[in-house]
Design a protein around this motif. Sequence first.
Motif, PDB file in Angstrom:
ATOM      1  N   SER A 203     -27.574 -14.170  -0.547  1.00 23.89           N
ATOM      2  CA  SER A 203     -28.349 -12.989  -0.200  1.00 23.89           C
ATOM      3  C   SER A 203     -28.575 -12.162  -1.440  1.00 23.89           C
ATOM      4  CB  SER A 203     -27.594 -12.160   0.852  1.00 23.89           C
ATOM      5  OG  SER A 203     -28.336 -11.000   1.163  1.00 23.89           O
TER       6      SER A 203
ATOM      7  N   LEU B 111     -29.022  -8.411  -3.029  1.00 30.44           N
ATOM      8  CA  LEU B 111     -28.639  -7.047  -2.725  1.00 30.44           C
ATOM      9  C   LEU B 111     -29.296  -6.101  -3.700  1.00 30.44           C
ATOM     10  CD1 LEU B 111     -24.787  -7.613  -2.382  1.00 30.44           C
ATOM     11  CD2 LEU B 111     -26.523  -7.847  -0.625  1.00 30.44           C
TER      12      LEU B 111
ATOM     13  N   ASN C  75     -20.813 -11.882   5.866  1.00 29.51           N
ATOM     14  CA  ASN C  75     -21.630 -10.698   6.132  1.00 29.51           C
ATOM     15  C   ASN C  75     -20.857  -9.411   5.873  1.00 29.51           C
ATOM     16  OD1 ASN C  75     -23.899 -12.191   6.891  1.00 29.51           O
ATOM     17  ND2 ASN C  75     -23.229 -12.329   9.025  1.00 29.51           N
ATOM     18  N   THR C  76     -19.583  -9.397   6.244  1.00 28.43           N
ATOM     19  CA  THR C  76     -18.754  -8.209   6.015  1.00 28.43           C
ATOM     20  C   THR C  76     -18.598  -7.942   4.530  1.00 28.43           C
ATOM     21  OG1 THR C  76     -17.537  -8.584   8.069  1.00 28.43           O
ATOM     22  CG2 THR C  76     -16.515  -7.147   6.441  1.00 28.43           C
TER      23      THR C  76
ATOM     24  N   HIS D  99     -20.535  -9.034   2.163  1.00 26.20           N
ATOM     25  CA  HIS D  99     -21.882  -8.690   1.685  1.00 26.20           C
ATOM     26  C   HIS D  99     -22.112  -7.185   1.785  1.00 26.20           C
ATOM     27  CE1 HIS D  99     -26.144  -7.890   2.470  1.00 26.20           C
ATOM     28  NE2 HIS D  99     -26.455  -8.992   1.803  1.00 26.20           N
ATOM     29  N   ASN D 100     -21.808  -6.612   2.953  1.00 27.49           N
ATOM     30  CA  ASN D 100     -22.042  -5.188   3.170  1.00 27.49           C
ATOM     31  C   ASN D 100     -21.094  -4.322   2.355  1.00 27.49           C
ATOM     32  OD1 ASN D 100     -24.095  -5.767   5.011  1.00 27.49           O
ATOM     33  ND2 ASN D 100     -22.677  -5.825   6.751  1.00 27.49           N
ATOM     34  N   ARG D 101     -19.843  -4.753   2.257  1.00 30.10           N
ATOM     35  CA  ARG D 101     -18.842  -3.940   1.552  1.00 30.10           C
ATOM     36  C   ARG D 101     -19.119  -3.856   0.055  1.00 30.10           C
ATOM     37  NH1 ARG D 101     -15.764  -0.507   4.680  1.00 30.10           N
ATOM     38  NH2 ARG D 101     -15.579  -1.470   6.729  1.00 30.10           N
TER      39      ARG D 101
ATOM     40  N   TYR E 155     -21.894  -4.229  -1.395  1.00 24.84           N
ATOM     41  CA  TYR E 155     -23.108  -3.425  -1.574  1.00 24.84           C
ATOM     42  C   TYR E 155     -22.739  -1.950  -1.617  1.00 24.84           C
ATOM     43  CZ  TYR E 155     -27.500  -1.105  -0.472  1.00 24.84           C
ATOM     44  OH  TYR E 155     -28.588  -0.270  -0.494  1.00 24.84           O
ATOM     45  N   ASN E 156     -21.861  -1.522  -0.706  1.00 20.83           N
ATOM     46  CA  ASN E 156     -21.498  -0.111  -0.607  1.00 20.83           C
ATOM     47  C   ASN E 156     -20.654   0.373  -1.780  1.00 20.83           C
ATOM     48  OD1 ASN E 156     -22.838   0.308   1.838  1.00 20.83           O
ATOM     49  ND2 ASN E 156     -21.066  -0.355   3.054  1.00 20.83           N
TER      50      ASN E 156
END
Length: 309
Positions: free
Chosen positions: A7, A9, A91-92, A94-96, A98-99
């Motif tokens: 993915s 980002l 996915n988790t 990926h989001n973390r 990013y943040n």
Amino acid sequence: MDCDNTSLLKAPLSCKDMVTGMTHSPSQNQSDEELIDIEDDDFDLLEDDIRIGERDEIPFIDFSDRAQYLAIKSMDFTLVVKVLGCRVGYNTLHNRIYNIWKPSHPIKLIDIENDYFLVKFSCKQDYLKVQSDGPWTIFGHYLTVEPWFIEFCPTQSHPSRIMVWVRLPGLPITCYKWSMIEAIGNRIGSVVKVDYQTDNGRRGRFAHMAVNINLRKPLVSKININGRTQIVEYEALSTVCFECGIYGHVKDICSTLVAPVTENNVHSETLHSSTSKQDVVTKSSPVPNEAFGPWMMVKNVNGVPKRNL
């Protein structure tokens, strides 16, 4: 290697970035930043780049030095990451990341085996910033971050080195000098940074620093400073053996405890039992007698940087 889960980002430009100049618009930094194309890092193989045949009835394929060089070169700006002691889905994670990382240019997350991930950066500045701004934690567990290297093997349970937060509770106030705290920290590992509040004398409860340590060796649990024993505490480290002090297993299955029963062992156990009352640490004892123990682990991690989620 399963590289289907990828993915891109993109992080928005924050107020902090605009003030500090950490990120710029492409037109402003195109000449200053080194960018690579992470969308298409493949290359064409020439006829001379492949040699095939059989060895001992086993088919083989050999790649030329040119092909191997280009393959390794494509791994520039790539980090190997893993959440230590905790399984986190693609996915988790990926989001973390990013943040907490907020990359200024696209990055690509690649799921490999044994809960390891590769993160490919298109911007060298983002790549270096992630390494220097740690340690990073996710759900109270360290996110290990290290540059990819050709000898990397995903079958190992965890990386050999990691940057961790350590504390020196009760450190004498006379030692609250950056140079002295760094010198003490270098006896634990390699000091990367001293906590900002500690560095400026605003936190008097404990000295707080990020240190690179070797997880294949026993953790340093105590340091003798001018004749005084100083306890060392570790944040967010789980699964530490309190027999040998090495990360990755617990005392009950420690190999150092496996020994044949002999007359000498029985005699040693008898002596240990007769002196155990002297070795018990009471609540009033400032320094535990044992080499390793639960007291090394910080249970309530207050004051951890906001980047850790």
